[in-house]
Design an enzyme around this catalytic site. Structure first.
Site, PDB file in Angstrom:
ATOM      1  N   HIS A 309       0.854  -1.192   0.000  1.00 40.52           N
ATOM      2  CA  HIS A 309       0.000   0.000   0.000  1.00 40.52           C
ATOM      3  C   HIS A 309       0.887   1.238   0.000  1.00 40.52           C
ATOM      4  O   HIS A 309       1.957   1.239   0.612  1.00 40.52           O
ATOM      5  CB  HIS A 309      -0.920   0.026   1.238  1.00 40.52           C
ATOM      6  CG  HIS A 309      -2.069   0.970   1.081  1.00 40.52           C
ATOM      7  ND1 HIS A 309      -1.967   2.307   1.350  1.00 40.52           N
ATOM      8  CD2 HIS A 309      -3.330   0.763   0.632  1.00 40.52           C
ATOM      9  CE1 HIS A 309      -3.136   2.891   1.103  1.00 40.52           C
ATOM     10  NE2 HIS A 309      -3.971   1.983   0.661  1.00 40.52           N
ATOM     11  N   ASP A 366      -7.955  -5.099  -0.004  1.00 43.31           N
ATOM     12  CA  ASP A 366      -8.487  -5.989  -1.055  1.00 43.31           C
ATOM     13  C   ASP A 366      -8.164  -7.454  -0.835  1.00 43.31           C
ATOM     14  O   ASP A 366      -8.678  -8.311  -1.563  1.00 43.31           O
ATOM     15  CB  ASP A 366      -7.934  -5.541  -2.412  1.00 43.31           C
ATOM     16  CG  ASP A 366      -8.489  -4.176  -2.795  1.00 43.31           C
ATOM     17  OD1 ASP A 366      -7.688  -3.267  -3.086  1.00 43.31           O
ATOM     18  OD2 ASP A 366      -9.721  -4.023  -2.758  1.00 43.31           O
TER      19      ASP A 366
HETATM   20  C1  SDX Z   1      -6.261   0.315  -2.987  1.00 38.60           C
HETATM   21  O1  SDX Z   1      -4.319   4.733  -2.045  1.00 38.60           O
HETATM   22  C2  SDX Z   1      -5.283   4.159  -1.472  1.00 38.60           C
HETATM   23  O2  SDX Z   1      -5.668   4.499  -0.363  1.00 38.60           O
HETATM   24  C3  SDX Z   1      -5.956   3.024  -2.244  1.00 38.60           C
HETATM   25  C4  SDX Z   1      -6.964   2.194  -1.461  1.00 38.60           C
HETATM   26  C5  SDX Z   1      -8.223   2.968  -1.186  1.00 38.60           C
HETATM   27  O3  SDX Z   1      -8.918   2.617  -0.210  1.00 38.60           O
HETATM   28  O4  SDX Z   1      -8.588   3.837  -1.992  1.00 38.60           O
HETATM   29  O5  SDX Z   1      -6.388   1.766  -0.243  1.00 38.60           O
HETATM   30  C6  SDX Z   1      -7.386   0.953  -2.275  1.00 38.60           C
HETATM   31  O6  SDX Z   1      -5.994   0.673  -4.103  1.00 38.60           O
HETATM   32  C7  SDX Z   1      -5.445  -0.718  -2.271  1.00 38.60           C
HETATM   33  C8  SDX Z   1      -4.239  -1.229  -3.134  1.00 38.60           C
HETATM   34  C9  SDX Z   1      -4.761  -2.325  -4.058  1.00 38.60           C
HETATM   35  N1  SDX Z   1      -3.730  -2.716  -5.040  1.00 38.60           N
HETATM   36  C10 SDX Z   1      -3.094  -3.899  -4.927  1.00 38.60           C
HETATM   37  O7  SDX Z   1      -3.256  -4.720  -4.031  1.00 38.60           O
HETATM   38  C11 SDX Z   1      -2.135  -4.188  -6.085  1.00 38.60           C
HETATM   39  C12 SDX Z   1      -0.838  -4.794  -5.531  1.00 38.60           C
HETATM   40  N2  SDX Z   1      -0.133  -3.741  -4.819  1.00 38.60           N
HETATM   41  C13 SDX Z   1       0.905  -3.015  -5.477  1.00 38.60           C
HETATM   42  O8  SDX Z   1       0.756  -2.877  -6.838  1.00 38.60           O
HETATM   43  C14 SDX Z   1       1.427  -1.810  -4.706  1.00 38.60           C
HETATM   44  O9  SDX Z   1       1.662  -2.221  -3.436  1.00 38.60           O
HETATM   45  C15 SDX Z   1       0.597  -0.535  -4.699  1.00 38.60           C
HETATM   46  C16 SDX Z   1       0.294  -0.076  -6.077  1.00 38.60           C
HETATM   47  C17 SDX Z   1      -0.649  -0.730  -3.940  1.00 38.60           C
HETATM   48  C18 SDX Z   1       1.441   0.532  -3.995  1.00 38.60           C
HETATM   49  O10 SDX Z   1       2.609   0.652  -4.699  1.00 38.60           O
HETATM   50  P1  SDX Z   1       3.625   1.888  -4.479  1.00 38.60           P
HETATM   51  O11 SDX Z   1       3.299   2.650  -3.257  1.00 38.60           O
HETATM   52  O12 SDX Z   1       3.716   2.635  -5.762  1.00 38.60           O
HETATM   53  O13 SDX Z   1       4.952   1.176  -4.150  1.00 38.60           O
HETATM   54  P2  SDX Z   1       5.943   0.569  -5.218  1.00 38.60           P
HETATM   55  O14 SDX Z   1       5.177  -0.027  -6.368  1.00 38.60           O
HETATM   56  O15 SDX Z   1       6.992   1.579  -5.488  1.00 38.60           O
HETATM   57  O16 SDX Z   1       6.555  -0.664  -4.377  1.00 38.60           O
HETATM   58  C19 SDX Z   1       7.684  -0.497  -3.525  1.00 38.60           C
HETATM   59  C20 SDX Z   1       8.431  -1.821  -3.620  1.00 38.60           C
HETATM   60  C21 SDX Z   1       8.822  -2.174  -5.056  1.00 38.60           C
HETATM   61  O17 SDX Z   1       9.926  -3.038  -4.978  1.00 38.60           O
HETATM   62  P3  SDX Z   1      11.444  -2.369  -5.135  1.00 38.60           P
HETATM   63  O18 SDX Z   1      11.424  -1.561  -6.399  1.00 38.60           O
HETATM   64  O19 SDX Z   1      11.644  -1.562  -3.885  1.00 38.60           O
HETATM   65  O20 SDX Z   1      12.366  -3.577  -5.207  1.00 38.60           O
HETATM   66  O21 SDX Z   1       7.575  -2.882  -3.174  1.00 38.60           O
HETATM   67  C22 SDX Z   1       7.330  -3.771  -4.252  1.00 38.60           C
HETATM   68  C23 SDX Z   1       7.667  -3.017  -5.523  1.00 38.60           C
HETATM   69  O22 SDX Z   1       8.035  -3.922  -6.560  1.00 38.60           O
HETATM   70  N3  SDX Z   1       5.911  -4.139  -4.199  1.00 38.60           N
HETATM   71  C24 SDX Z   1       5.438  -5.360  -4.440  1.00 38.60           C
HETATM   72  C25 SDX Z   1       4.053  -5.277  -4.231  1.00 38.60           C
HETATM   73  N4  SDX Z   1       3.733  -4.019  -3.881  1.00 38.60           N
HETATM   74  C26 SDX Z   1       4.886  -3.321  -3.857  1.00 38.60           C
HETATM   75  N5  SDX Z   1       6.055  -6.504  -4.834  1.00 38.60           N
HETATM   76  C27 SDX Z   1       5.246  -7.593  -5.011  1.00 38.60           C
HETATM   77  N6  SDX Z   1       3.897  -7.582  -4.797  1.00 38.60           N
HETATM   78  C28 SDX Z   1       3.275  -6.452  -4.426  1.00 38.60           C
HETATM   79  N7  SDX Z   1       1.959  -6.430  -4.244  1.00 38.60           N
END
Ligand code: SDX
Length: 438
Positions: A309, A366
């Site tokens: 998140h 989720d």
């Molecule tokens: C919602 O913003 C809100 O409040 C949204 C929400 C709401 O109520 O409105 O809470 C609802 O959208 C919840 C999120 C639902 N999405 C998912 O579950 C999709 C999976 N999650 C990811 O795609 C990710 O965690 C995000 C998009 C939710 C957040 O990503 P960020 O903040 O942009 O962080 P990032 O992508 O830069 O990740 C940081 C690191 C990266 O690795 P490095 O580059 O440091 O090596 O963490 C890794 C990412 O690759 N990472 C994950 C991951 N989420 C982050 N790796 C594997 N699986 C994941 N799910």
């Protein structure tokens, strides 16, 4: 180095030192006010994804991502889930106070009066192809409301915010149920004036002339909880979209339609459907550790859906509530779901893995909610619609707050990295249109 006065940050740009006011929020959040930065330094800031940027002041929702706190107008969501219904939370978000008896009666009456959709609009459903995703139908239909409810100028909508808010929250619920009935080829079920908000939705979804739906109080309670935990989340992607579109003084319906479109993305609200698809894939394969490895593999597009998140760097308090409800509701209803065991095993494996620990990746809202929607009989292509229905009061509250703040049009700056004017001049001098005139 000069010491900045207490509530200022010092910034030195090309030898010029400026003071930037330090803003302290009511819960202690700190922000540096850069509204004079370009005027004083000719510089802008750059922050892709706005990971470090606050877009506005707001009094609606507070999140502490480090402590896993979520409060609507100061009330913890755990308390709200125990003590009030979703309709009360919708009123709280929009008006800033929980409704008293008379406000609640009046709001419920408005929700009821606004629950029917124009019969000409109902016929729109007959023209969507059978496989149309309900989120696509929903964003289309709500945008069309401006044609059927023409008093959409901002002043009349803001002056009648109760009516506007009730209409949006109530009609979209009817549209969602109609979209579902359309998708399964069944006749629509109209809203009933004797049912509560959530009971009415379940009835419109599952009642049928040949198979009367028995409304279970436990299912209604669970749906209220699910709607409450999704009702708002400060400046998430879709709410930010609502604020951006709304800042151009677009009417509420078109603004909410933009929010629905943003929410449909798999990285945002679409994740609840993606989680179930992922759990089913893991269940069929049987090897949880393989998918944990895949999620960590940068060469793979696979991510652990429902994990991570932007704000929560600990367990999402909504995921905690949803996980607890999985135990509670499934036990009380006798419903079993093999995907719940898969979810538990995935969470256990991820939370022991240093990749997830180091990046503070925990289950988000989720991860478990899809299991609960399945338990309620909601089909997977309606999961994100459920998220949208719940988020409507949050979107309306932010729209109302924004138009009330004499908001400026949202128009960020950028840093241009393209071809320079001199480079383009040299290149275009080599060209001639003579060869192409005839
Ligand atoms: C919602 O913003 C809100 O409040 C949204 C929400 C709401 O109520 O409105 O809470 C609802 O959208 C919840 C999120 C639902 N999405 C998912 O579950 C999709 C999976 N999650 C990811 O795609 C990710 O965690 C995000 C998009 C939710 C957040 O990503 P960020 O903040 O942009 O962080 P990032 O992508 O830069 O990740 C940081 C690191 C990266 O690795 P490095 O580059 O440091 O090596 O963490 C890794 C990412 O690759 N990472 C994950 C991951 N989420 C982050 N790796 C594997 N699986 C994941 N799910």
């Amino acid at each position: 180095m000069n010491q900045a006065p207490e509530n200022y940050a010092l910034l030195t740009v090309e030898g010029k030192e400026i003071q930037l006011p330090l803003i302290i929020g009511s819960e202690g959040e700190k922000g540096i006010d850069i509204s004079g930065l370009r005027r004083d330094t000719s510089c802008v800031t750059i922050d892709p994804g706005f990971m470090n940027t606050a877009s506005c002041y707001s009094q609606i929702t507070y999140i502490d991502g480090e402590k896993g706190i979520l409060r609507y107008r100061g009330y913890d969501i755990q308390e709200l889930c125990k003590k009030v219904m979703f309709v009360d939370v919708a009123y709280l978000l929009v008006h800033g106070e929980l409704p008293g008896e008379s406000e609640r009666r009046n709001f419920s009456r408005q929700l009821n009066l606004n629950s029917m959709i124009h019969e000409d609009m109902r016929r729109f459903f007959d023209n969507f192809p059978q496989g149309a995703h309900p989120m696509c139908i929903l964003s289309t239909m709500i945008n069309a409301m401006a044609a059927f409810y023409p008093q959409v100028d901002l002043k009349s909508m803001a002056d009648n915010i109760d009516d506007s808010c009730a209409r949006v929250i109530s009609i979209v619920r009817t549209m969602a149920a109609f979209a579902y009935k359309k998708s399964i080829g069944e006749p629509v079920v109209y809203p009933r004036q004797d049912l509560s908000y959530c009971a009415n939705f379940l009835n419109m979804m599952f009642d049928s002339p040949v198979r009367p739906y028995v409304i279970s109080p436990e299912a209604v309670r669970l749906l209220n909880t699910l709607f409450i935990i999704h009702a708002d989340h400060e400046q998430n992607c879709s709410t930010s979209a609502v604020r951006v579109i709304g800042s151009a003084q677009v009417n509420l319906y078109a603004t909410i339609s933009a929010g629905i479109s943003a929410l449909s993305g798999p990285l945002h609200g679409g994740a609840n459907q993606a989680v179930i698809e992922m759990l089913r894939m893991i269940q069929e394969d049987g090897d949880v550790e393989k998918f944990i490895r895949l999620a960590k593999d940068k060469s793979s597009p696979f991510r652990l859906m429902g994990f991570g998140h932007r704000v929560y760097k600990t367990y999402d308090p909504r995921a905690e509530i949803a996980k607890m409800e999985c135990e509670k509701y499934l036990a009380s209803s006798g419903y079993t779901d093999p995907l719940l065991d898969v979810a538990r095993r995935v969470e256990e494996a991820a939370r022991k893995d240093s990749y997830f620990i180091d990046r503070q990746l925990y289950p988000n809202v989720d991860f478990y909610t899809g299991i609960l929607y399945r338990a309620l009989g909601i089909p997977e292509n309606m999961f994100t619609v459920m998220f949208a229905l719940a988020r409507l009061p949050g979107w309306v509250a932010h729209w109302k707050e924004m138009i009330g703040d004499s908001t400026k049009l949202v128009r960020p700056r950028q840093i241009y990295m393209g071809r320079t004017g001199d480079e383009a001049k040299r290149e275009i001098e080599k060209r001639s249109i003579a060869a192409h005139l005839i």
